[in-house]
Write a protein that holds these residues in place. Sequence first.
Motif, short mmCIF file in Angstrom:
data_model
loop_
_atom_site.label_atom_id
_atom_site.label_comp_id
_atom_site.label_asym_id
_atom_site.label_seq_id
_atom_site.Cartn_x
_atom_site.Cartn_y
_atom_site.Cartn_z
N LEU A 74 -9.05 2.86 -7.57
CA LEU A 74 -8.04 2.09 -6.85
C LEU A 74 -8.04 2.46 -5.38
O LEU A 74 -7.93 3.64 -5.03
CB LEU A 74 -6.65 2.37 -7.44
CG LEU A 74 -5.45 1.88 -6.64
CD1 LEU A 74 -5.41 0.36 -6.60
CD2 LEU A 74 -4.16 2.43 -7.23
N GLY A 81 -5.62 2.00 -2.68
CA GLY A 81 -4.24 1.61 -2.44
C GLY A 81 -3.93 1.61 -0.96
O GLY A 81 -3.68 2.66 -0.38
N VAL A 135 -10.24 -1.69 -7.93
CA VAL A 135 -9.05 -2.45 -7.57
C VAL A 135 -8.74 -2.20 -6.10
O VAL A 135 -8.71 -1.05 -5.65
CB VAL A 135 -7.84 -2.03 -8.44
CG1 VAL A 135 -6.59 -2.79 -8.02
CG2 VAL A 135 -8.14 -2.25 -9.92
N ALA A 177 -5.83 -2.84 -3.41
CA ALA A 177 -4.43 -3.24 -3.22
C ALA A 177 -4.14 -3.37 -1.73
O ALA A 177 -4.32 -2.43 -0.97
CB ALA A 177 -3.51 -2.19 -3.85
N HIS A 178 -3.75 -4.56 -1.33
CA HIS A 178 -3.39 -4.84 0.06
C HIS A 178 -2.44 -6.02 0.05
O HIS A 178 -2.66 -6.98 -0.69
CB HIS A 178 -4.64 -5.16 0.88
CG HIS A 178 -4.39 -5.25 2.34
ND1 HIS A 178 -3.91 -6.39 2.94
CD2 HIS A 178 -4.51 -4.33 3.33
CE1 HIS A 178 -3.77 -6.19 4.23
NE2 HIS A 178 -4.13 -4.93 4.49
#
Length: 89
Positions: free
Chosen positions: A46, A48, A75, A77-78
């Motif tokens: 991830l 993040g 993954v 995440a933004h």
Amino acid sequence: GRGQIVGVDISNDMVRVALEKYGGRVRFVASDFLEFDDELKFDTVLFGMSLQDLPDPTEALNKAATLVKPNGRIVIAHPQGASHVLMQR
């Protein structure tokens, strides 16, 4: 059994803050992500809110691909979405 969570940050100070907050539930490593290596392969890597801050996001994604298990997930995440991060470079 439960898997292991590993957090990687280049900043010793941020690792110290994370250890204070999460204690022994998460293993934290102070390392440049591109130099991070582990005997474990991960189900998920991830990013993040961090991929856009790395000098070379594509190189970081390639590195992440070496750390995930076959059929693992990467993954990003933004708040503006992964494509926003990747299109900035």
